[in-house]
Design a protein around this motif. Structure first.
Motif, PDB file in Angstrom:
ATOM      1  N   ILE A 152      53.330  49.529  55.739  1.00 23.99           N
ATOM      2  CA  ILE A 152      53.971  50.846  55.673  1.00 23.99           C
ATOM      3  C   ILE A 152      55.489  50.752  55.812  1.00 23.99           C
ATOM      4  N   ALA A 153      55.991  49.615  56.275  1.00 21.80           N
ATOM      5  CA  ALA A 153      57.438  49.460  56.451  1.00 21.80           C
ATOM      6  C   ALA A 153      58.182  49.611  55.136  1.00 21.80           C
ATOM      7  N   VAL A 154      57.519  49.334  54.028  1.00 19.60           N
ATOM      8  CA  VAL A 154      58.179  49.431  52.730  1.00 19.60           C
ATOM      9  C   VAL A 154      58.559  50.880  52.401  1.00 19.60           C
ATOM     10  N   LEU A 155      57.983  51.836  53.134  1.00 18.62           N
ATOM     11  CA  LEU A 155      58.345  53.240  52.918  1.00 18.62           C
ATOM     12  C   LEU A 155      59.778  53.538  53.362  1.00 18.62           C
ATOM     13  N   ALA A 156      60.305  52.747  54.290  1.00 21.55           N
ATOM     14  CA  ALA A 156      61.653  53.027  54.806  1.00 21.55           C
ATOM     15  C   ALA A 156      62.704  53.006  53.691  1.00 21.55           C
ATOM     16  N   PRO A 157      62.815  51.934  52.904  1.00 25.96           N
ATOM     17  CA  PRO A 157      63.811  51.972  51.823  1.00 25.96           C
ATOM     18  C   PRO A 157      63.475  52.985  50.737  1.00 25.96           C
ATOM     19  N   ILE A 158      62.190  53.276  50.525  1.00 28.42           N
ATOM     20  CA  ILE A 158      61.821  54.290  49.528  1.00 28.42           C
ATOM     21  C   ILE A 158      62.332  55.663  49.967  1.00 28.42           C
ATOM     22  N   LEU A 159      62.137  55.976  51.246  1.00 25.85           N
ATOM     23  CA  LEU A 159      62.587  57.277  51.750  1.00 25.85           C
ATOM     24  C   LEU A 159      64.114  57.372  51.745  1.00 25.85           C
ATOM     25  N   GLU A 160      64.775  56.250  51.970  1.00 22.89           N
ATOM     26  CA  GLU A 160      66.238  56.248  51.926  1.00 22.89           C
ATOM     27  C   GLU A 160      66.752  56.390  50.499  1.00 22.89           C
ATOM     28  N   GLU A 161      66.261  55.530  49.612  1.00 25.00           N
ATOM     29  CA  GLU A 161      66.811  55.446  48.264  1.00 25.00           C
ATOM     30  C   GLU A 161      66.328  56.573  47.348  1.00 25.00           C
ATOM     31  N   VAL A 162      65.071  56.980  47.489  1.00 20.15           N
ATOM     32  CA  VAL A 162      64.495  57.976  46.588  1.00 20.15           C
ATOM     33  C   VAL A 162      64.642  59.391  47.145  1.00 20.15           C
ATOM     34  N   ALA A 163      64.221  59.571  48.409  1.00 23.98           N
ATOM     35  CA  ALA A 163      64.263  60.910  49.003  1.00 23.98           C
ATOM     36  C   ALA A 163      65.603  61.238  49.645  1.00 23.98           C
ATOM     37  N   GLY A 164      66.438  60.205  49.850  1.00 25.46           N
ATOM     38  CA  GLY A 164      67.769  60.435  50.425  1.00 25.46           C
ATOM     39  C   GLY A 164      67.770  60.754  51.901  1.00 25.46           C
ATOM     40  N   TRP A 165      66.761  60.275  52.637  1.00 30.94           N
ATOM     41  CA  TRP A 165      66.653  60.568  54.060  1.00 30.94           C
ATOM     42  C   TRP A 165      67.552  59.665  54.895  1.00 30.94           C
ATOM     43  N   GLU A 166      67.975  60.191  56.040  1.00 29.98           N
ATOM     44  CA  GLU A 166      68.688  59.405  57.040  1.00 29.98           C
ATOM     45  C   GLU A 166      67.668  58.680  57.933  1.00 29.98           C
ATOM     46  N   ARG A 167      68.157  57.719  58.682  1.00 25.72           N
ATOM     47  CA  ARG A 167      67.266  56.935  59.552  1.00 25.72           C
ATOM     48  C   ARG A 167      66.514  57.798  60.551  1.00 25.72           C
ATOM     49  N   SER A 168      67.198  58.778  61.113  1.00 24.00           N
ATOM     50  CA  SER A 168      66.552  59.615  62.131  1.00 24.00           C
ATOM     51  C   SER A 168      65.358  60.355  61.529  1.00 24.00           C
ATOM     52  N   GLY A 169      65.508  60.845  60.300  1.00 25.23           N
ATOM     53  CA  GLY A 169      64.413  61.536  59.647  1.00 25.23           C
ATOM     54  C   GLY A 169      63.258  60.610  59.328  1.00 25.23           C
ATOM     55  N   ILE A 170      63.585  59.367  58.965  1.00 26.07           N
ATOM     56  CA  ILE A 170      62.539  58.379  58.661  1.00 26.07           C
ATOM     57  C   ILE A 170      61.771  58.027  59.925  1.00 26.07           C
ATOM     58  N   ARG A 171      62.486  57.853  61.025  1.00 23.29           N
ATOM     59  CA  ARG A 171      61.808  57.578  62.300  1.00 23.29           C
ATOM     60  C   ARG A 171      60.868  58.717  62.683  1.00 23.29           C
ATOM     61  N   SER A 172      61.342  59.932  62.519  1.00 26.57           N
ATOM     62  CA  SER A 172      60.508  61.096  62.858  1.00 26.57           C
ATOM     63  C   SER A 172      59.282  61.170  61.954  1.00 26.57           C
ATOM     64  N   PHE A 173      59.452  60.836  60.690  1.00 31.45           N
ATOM     65  CA  PHE A 173      58.332  60.863  59.746  1.00 31.45           C
ATOM     66  C   PHE A 173      57.273  59.828  60.135  1.00 31.45           C
ATOM     67  N   PHE A 174      57.715  58.638  60.478  1.00 29.22           N
ATOM     68  CA  PHE A 174      56.780  57.596  60.904  1.00 29.22           C
ATOM     69  C   PHE A 174      56.021  58.051  62.154  1.00 29.22           C
ATOM     70  N   GLU A 175      56.740  58.627  63.102  1.00 31.23           N
ATOM     71  CA  GLU A 175      56.099  59.075  64.339  1.00 31.23           C
ATOM     72  C   GLU A 175      55.101  60.194  64.069  1.00 31.23           C
ATOM     73  N   ALA A 176      55.407  61.074  63.122  1.00 29.39           N
ATOM     74  CA  ALA A 176      54.486  62.154  62.768  1.00 29.39           C
ATOM     75  C   ALA A 176      53.196  61.611  62.168  1.00 29.39           C
ATOM     76  N   ASN A 177      53.262  60.381  61.633  1.00 27.12           N
ATOM     77  CA  ASN A 177      52.080  59.731  61.070  1.00 27.12           C
ATOM     78  C   ASN A 177      51.483  58.695  62.023  1.00 27.12           C
ATOM     79  N   GLY A 178      51.847  58.820  63.307  1.00 26.06           N
ATOM     80  CA  GLY A 178      51.253  57.964  64.326  1.00 26.06           C
ATOM     81  C   GLY A 178      51.820  56.567  64.399  1.00 26.06           C
ATOM     82  N   MET A 179      52.990  56.330  63.804  1.00 27.10           N
ATOM     83  CA  MET A 179      53.602  55.009  63.790  1.00 27.10           C
ATOM     84  C   MET A 179      54.983  55.072  64.446  1.00 27.10           C
ATOM     85  N   LEU A 180      55.303  54.069  65.225  1.00 26.32           N
ATOM     86  CA  LEU A 180      56.587  54.011  65.913  1.00 26.32           C
ATOM     87  C   LEU A 180      57.410  52.849  65.367  1.00 26.32           C
ATOM     88  N   ILE A 181      58.613  53.147  64.905  1.00 30.60           N
ATOM     89  CA  ILE A 181      59.526  52.069  64.493  1.00 30.60           C
ATOM     90  C   ILE A 181      60.190  51.543  65.755  1.00 30.60           C
TER      91      ILE A 181
END
Length: 277
Positions: free
Chosen positions: A221-250
């Motif tokens: 699932i770590a491969v989602l981090a660059p996808i969310l950055e490059e495609v969706a334009g998310w910041e790191r804080s938003g990516i961390r929150s998204f992972f946590e919402a799906n039960g995963m902690l970076i």
């Protein structure tokens, strides 16, 4: 082109050492009683003389090497898939991509030179079989491999990607490809040239110098981090929150640039003078 098409992407991934921790060829060799050393010797020998495309060494061995041809049957390929060690969270990654993120939707496919039976068995209940493209064989009634139908290696991966683009009516800049080694170079260069996103999941200089991003993790699932950055334009804080919402902690996220240097003396040392009797 509709709004939905503008936000739809193809995410294609290699299998061996990208979604797994080890190469299915080693697992298969061990299963049928062929030593790791012997498998490496044969595969590296073919790679050295460029007898087959990078990644297709196992397919060639299964077709032409007397030892593999005598021992391997279709059921061995299925068993090797059950034994190969997968990275964690592949199913969660597939579900997230399928559901979509922030209005972006991703069709997840596996493109690999590994025998398709191995991949089907390994990813059973995780990825639908019609989303898996691997090397396909014809079999004799005995289960022995008879001939090859298609090898998804080298340019074969590019051909499958082009097929998927036409099928989904998606532009080439909406392709994301993830791989780990030299067998992925051809397809990564193709994706880069058409403004897609390439992600390396190893530090192999063959691929990390070509891929636009590199991610190292034991979790798929770590491969989602660059996808969310490059495609969706998310910041790191938003990516961390998204992972946590799906039960995963970076727990750790370090970004470094690796420089690969080989340093030698600029001038060769003078040879030892010859002694004169």
């Amino acid at each position: 082109m509709g709004e939905n098409a503008l936000r739809r992407y193809i995410f294609a991934s290699d299998f061996d050492q990208t979604l797994t921790f080890n190469d299915s060829g080693y697992v298969l060799a061990e299963l049928v009683g062929i030593s790791t050393e012997e498998f490496e010797r044969k595969a590296k020998g073919m790679a050295k003389i460029n007898l087959v495309q990078q990644g297709a060494e196992l397919a060639y061995l299964l077709l032409h090497d007397p030892e593999f041809k005598a021992k391997v049957r279709k059921e061995h390929l299925h068993e090797a898939g059950r034994r190969v060690r997968l990275k964690s969270d592949i199913k969660l990654m597939y579900q997230i991509l399928e559901t979509g993120v922030d209005g972006h939707f991703f069709d997840f496919y596996v493109l690999s030179a590994a025998p398709v039976e191995v991949i089907h068995s390994a990813l059973e209940g995780i990825v639908p079989q019609d989303h898996i493209f691997g090397t396909e064989f014809r079999y004799k009634p005995s289960g022995e491999i008879d001939s090859i139908i298609r090898a998804t290696a080298g340019y074969g991966k590019v051909a499958v990607l082009n097929q998927l683009l036409a099928q989904h009516v998606i532009g080439p800049d909406h392709v994301i490809y993830s791989g780990d080694g030299s067998s992925d170079i051809h397809v990564m260069l193709h994706v880069n040239a058409r403004d897609g996103l390439t992600i390396a999941v190893s530090e192999s200089p063959n691929v990390s110098q070509i891929a636009k991003r590199t991610v190292l993790s034991a979790s798929a699932i770590a491969v989602l981090a660059p996808i969310l950055e490059e495609v969706a334009g998310w910041e790191r804080s938003g990516i961390r929150s998204f992972f946590e919402a799906n039960g995963m902690l970076i727990q750790e996220w370090e970004r470094v640039r690796t420089d690969w240097l080989t340093v030698r003396p600029a001038v060769a040392e003078d040879p030892e003078p010859l002694s004169v009797a």
